[in-house]
Motif scaffolding. Structure first.
Motif, mmCIF file in Angstrom:
data_model
loop_
_atom_site.group_PDB
_atom_site.id
_atom_site.type_symbol
_atom_site.label_atom_id
_atom_site.label_comp_id
_atom_site.label_asym_id
_atom_site.label_seq_id
_atom_site.Cartn_x
_atom_site.Cartn_y
_atom_site.Cartn_z
ATOM 1 N N ARG A 191 41.283 34.805 43.994
ATOM 2 C CA ARG A 191 41.085 35.466 42.688
ATOM 3 C C ARG A 191 41.320 34.476 41.546
ATOM 4 O O ARG A 191 40.530 34.415 40.604
ATOM 5 N N ARG B 60 42.118 41.632 44.876
ATOM 6 C CA ARG B 60 43.547 41.574 45.147
ATOM 7 C C ARG B 60 43.750 41.773 46.642
ATOM 8 O O ARG B 60 42.898 42.358 47.323
ATOM 9 N N THR C 204 44.762 48.823 38.839
ATOM 10 C CA THR C 204 44.371 48.990 37.438
ATOM 11 C C THR C 204 43.346 50.107 37.264
ATOM 12 O O THR C 204 42.835 50.309 36.169
ATOM 13 N N MET D 154 37.625 39.332 32.121
ATOM 14 C CA MET D 154 38.470 40.510 32.338
ATOM 15 C C MET D 154 37.709 41.591 33.086
ATOM 16 O O MET D 154 38.254 42.255 33.974
ATOM 17 N N MET E 85 46.933 37.686 31.840
ATOM 18 C CA MET E 85 46.881 36.990 33.121
ATOM 19 C C MET E 85 45.650 36.098 33.257
ATOM 20 O O MET E 85 45.787 34.922 33.615
ATOM 21 N N PRO E 86 44.433 36.585 32.994
ATOM 22 C CA PRO E 86 43.289 35.672 33.118
ATOM 23 C C PRO E 86 43.366 34.498 32.150
ATOM 24 O O PRO E 86 42.929 33.396 32.482
ATOM 25 N N ARG F 235 38.680 42.913 36.700
ATOM 26 C CA ARG F 235 39.277 44.232 36.523
ATOM 27 C C ARG F 235 40.689 44.141 35.953
ATOM 28 O O ARG F 235 41.604 44.842 36.385
ATOM 29 N N TRP F 236 40.856 43.248 34.970
ATOM 30 C CA TRP F 236 42.121 43.139 34.251
ATOM 31 C C TRP F 236 42.106 44.050 33.039
ATOM 32 O O TRP F 236 41.106 44.141 32.322
ATOM 33 N N ARG F 237 43.197 44.711 32.779
ATOM 34 C CA ARG F 237 43.313 45.537 31.578
ATOM 35 C C ARG F 237 43.874 44.748 30.409
ATOM 36 O O ARG F 237 43.695 45.127 29.256
ATOM 37 N N SER F 238 44.554 43.671 30.686
ATOM 38 C CA SER F 238 45.150 42.837 29.644
ATOM 39 C C SER F 238 44.592 41.421 29.757
ATOM 40 O O SER F 238 44.353 40.936 30.879
#
Length: 343
Positions: A283, A191, A220, A301, A311-312, A305-308
């Motif tokens: 990204r 990010r 996150t 993910m 978005m990806p 480093r996505w928690r949900s």
């Protein structure tokens, strides 16, 4: 004897960026209160506090113009405020949600019920989302192919705002930084805020020429556990070319988040890639490349480093469409027709 704690106004709460505990001071010793307040300063990230401060000030200004209280605010006033921003100022649903979150946060820190929990506010946000459409504009992805285009043109001389063309030496230095910047942001799926915070001591070279990048904190990673990301040998070489003996504690790019986004946009334009690129593009582009080679959503993910998964999944929906149920059916049908008939 400890004096009773006075209730802070909403503007003071957000401006301070570190609200005091809602626990009455008379119930705590001074060291206890310091420990508690010290931890609560990290309840939300610095960037979130900065965003909330800006949004809260806008709401206070709106309320002052109408001579109505901002704290506590009524659900009707908050709904009207959000509707005005959407209808008259063209603010996007995502921006409205941040505004509502800021108003709710201030009320929470002042031990007041949140007006944003009321159905009128929720209906306003849902209505704005439906009118605007759920498909928000996404930054164009800087894929590996587009990175090659930037690398091929980054060191070309450009004309600055003054109308003067930069020197060949300046162009070479700027171009090298741009290449290293985009390459590192792609490899580590950084990010903009994470990239701006990096210092040279966060990057370690390993014997095979690749690197390991320590991301100390991100939005996150509220617990501050950190994350170690792989950096390719090519990117490590690009970073080595711009370091010039910089000390370990110096920031890698010495750019603000806004400056990083602007440089990426300008590099994409200079490469003939067009508009729609931003600090989020490296990204997004790496996510698309990973999906294209078959990396599944859970691994994606982890890498980003996505928690949900929301978005990806949205970033890679074009790349994963050919692996969906209907695509599998037609692939199976084609393969069955191409295979030789058995007796």
């Amino acid at each position: 004897m400890t004096k009773p704690r006075q209730r802070a106004s909403g503007s003071e709460v957000v401006a301070a960026g570190a609200p005091e505990s809602s626990v009455e001071a008379v119930l705590l010793t001074e060291p206890d209160a310091q420990n508690l307040n010290g931890l609560q300063r990290h309840e939300v990230t610095h960037n979130t506090i900065r965003s909330y401060r800006s949004q809260w000030r806008s709401f206070v200004a709106w309320a002052d113009e109408r001579r109505i209280p901002a704290l506590p605010a009524t659900p009707e006033h908050v709904a009207a405020y959000l509707a005005e921003r959407f209808e008259q100022h063209g603010h996007k649903p995502a921006t409205l949600r941040v505004a509502a979150a800021a108003i709710a946060y201030v009320h929470s820190r002042c031990d007041l019920p949140s007006p944003c929990s009321h159905r009128d506010v929720k209906r306003t946000l849902r209505g704005a989302t439906r009118v605007a459409g759920k498909a928000q504009k996404q930054a164009n992805g800087l894929t590996a192919e587009r990175l090659d285009a930037i690398a091929a043109t980054a060191r070309q001389r450009r004309v600055g705002k003054s109308g003067r063309q930069e020197s060949a030496r300046t162009a070479a230095r700027r171009g090298s930084v741009d290449i290293a910047l985009v390459s590192l942001m792609r490899d580590a799926m950084l990010r903009v805020s994470e990239c701006a915070a990096l210092v040279w001591s966060d990057i370690e070279t390993v014997p095979d020429g690749s690197g390991r990048l320590l991301i100390r904190r991100s939005k996150t990673d509220l617990d501050g556990e950190g994350s170690v990301q792989f950096v390719s040998p090519q990117t490590m070489a690009a970073l080595a070319s711009i370091r010039n003996g910089a000390p370990a504690e110096l920031r890698v790019f010495e750019l603000s988040p806004n400056q990083i986004s602007l440089r990426i946009k300008q590099a994409a334009l200079a490469a003939g890639l067009g508009d729609g690129f931003s600090g989020h593009s490296p990204r997004v582009g790496m996510a698309q490349d990973l999906a294209r080679v078959g990396v599944e959503l859970p691994s994606l993910m982890t890498a980003g480093r996505w928690r949900s998964p929301m978005m990806p999944a949205r970033y890679t929906r074009n790349e994963t469409a050919d692996r969906g149920a209907v695509a599998q059916f037609y692939n199976h049908l084609r393969n069955s027709r191409e295979s030789p008939q058995t007796a």
